[in-house]
Design a protein around this motif. Structure first.
Motif, mmCIF file in Angstrom:
data_model
loop_
_atom_site.group_PDB
_atom_site.id
_atom_site.type_symbol
_atom_site.label_atom_id
_atom_site.label_comp_id
_atom_site.label_asym_id
_atom_site.label_seq_id
_atom_site.Cartn_x
_atom_site.Cartn_y
_atom_site.Cartn_z
ATOM 1 N N GLN A 9 0.831 -1.211 0.000
ATOM 2 C CA GLN A 9 0.000 0.000 0.000
ATOM 3 C C GLN A 9 0.865 1.261 0.000
ATOM 4 N N ASN A 84 -11.383 13.539 11.085
ATOM 5 C CA ASN A 84 -12.576 12.696 10.894
ATOM 6 C C ASN A 84 -13.890 13.449 11.120
ATOM 7 N N TYR A 156 -17.695 11.946 -4.648
ATOM 8 C CA TYR A 156 -18.399 10.656 -4.769
ATOM 9 C C TYR A 156 -17.796 9.627 -3.807
ATOM 10 N N ASN A 157 -16.466 9.524 -3.809
ATOM 11 C CA ASN A 157 -15.789 8.570 -2.912
ATOM 12 C C ASN A 157 -15.993 8.935 -1.447
ATOM 13 N N HIS A 158 -16.076 10.228 -1.182
ATOM 14 C CA HIS A 158 -16.332 10.674 0.188
ATOM 15 C C HIS A 158 -17.699 10.182 0.669
ATOM 16 N N LYS A 160 -19.141 7.609 -0.392
ATOM 17 C CA LYS A 160 -19.018 6.157 -0.271
ATOM 18 C C LYS A 160 -18.180 5.772 0.952
ATOM 19 N N GLN A 161 -17.768 6.801 1.734
ATOM 20 C CA GLN A 161 -16.985 6.629 2.958
ATOM 21 C C GLN A 161 -15.638 5.945 2.694
ATOM 22 N N LYS A 162 -15.052 6.306 1.563
ATOM 23 C CA LYS A 162 -13.756 5.719 1.199
ATOM 24 C C LYS A 162 -12.615 6.357 1.966
ATOM 25 N N TYR A 163 -12.773 7.638 2.333
ATOM 26 C CA TYR A 163 -11.680 8.362 2.971
ATOM 27 C C TYR A 163 -11.884 8.475 4.477
ATOM 28 N N ASN A 164 -10.764 8.472 5.174
ATOM 29 C CA ASN A 164 -10.732 8.780 6.614
ATOM 30 C C ASN A 164 -9.326 9.255 6.932
ATOM 31 N N ASN A 167 -6.756 6.957 5.512
ATOM 32 C CA ASN A 167 -6.812 6.620 4.094
ATOM 33 C C ASN A 167 -7.201 7.873 3.311
ATOM 34 N N GLY A 170 -6.371 9.359 -2.401
ATOM 35 C CA GLY A 170 -7.092 10.004 -3.503
ATOM 36 C C GLY A 170 -7.384 11.461 -3.208
#
Length: 199
Positions: A9, A84, A156-158, A160-164, A167, A170
């Protein structure tokens, strides 16, 4: 520094960041070439059809403020993500998107001002000085639109709760590109604004 070290990663993130910086480097060279062509043309055509006292549209001043504010709101969005605070991330991302769209609108309003002054991009009423300004601004707008597309993907990814806070790859890549196009317009604007005083 050993680029082979780290988890898969970490290595993936490192390679994506490096690709972004290579891309930014090539864009810097492209715009540097345009600026060089602008300078050379001004010297060659100074006594012909070069505009010595050209004025930048008022809308370009507005667009400068808008795009600098958008960098600030993106920074605030990133800080909220690091803490967060997802609701604030949403707010700042949408404010950044709105400012980016407003920037593009103000640029086209600037083109309208240039046309009202009697200078078109091509044709009998065109002028080489203003044509250069058209080209520089349009190429920059194209990169801002690319940034807006990336920003929409981030939003869009936000959702989808992709970021924190752990992570953010992107989000960071898009933020870095956005800050680059913002600073690029600042440099281009200052160059075009002050160049008329030094030729």
């Amino acid at each position: 520094m050993d680029l082979t070290q780290g988890t898969q990663q970490v290595k993936k993130a490192r390679s994506k960041k490096m690709m972004l910086w290579f891309g930014i480097g090539s864009l810097i060279m492209s715009f540097a070439g345009l600026i060089s062509a602008f300078i050379v043309s001004s010297k060659q055509r100074l006594n012909e059809d070069w505009l010595i006292d050209f004025q930048l549209p008022n809308a370009f001043f507005v667009s400068l403020v808008l795009i600098l504010l958008s960098s600030l709101t993106f920074i605030l969005g990133k800080r909220a993500l690091e803490q967060n605070k997802m609701q604030m991330v949403t707010v700042w991302l949408f404010v950044t998107l709105g400012l980016g769209i407003a920037f593009v609108y103000s640029q086209f309003a600037g083109f309208g001002e240039i046309i009202m002054s009697g200078y078109y991009f091509t044709g009998p009423t065109s002028n080489i000085t203003m044509s250069y300004i058209y080209v520089i601004a349009i190429l920059h707008i194209a990169h801002v639109i690319a940034g807006l597309i990336c920003l929409i993907v981030v939003i869009y990814n936000h959702f989808k709760q992709k970021y924190n806070s752990n992570n953010m790859l992107g989000f960071e890549l898009t933020a870095n590109f956005w800050h680059f196009v913002d600073m690029l317009w600042l440099v281009l604007f200052l160059f075009l604004y002050f160049f008329r005083y030094i030729i």
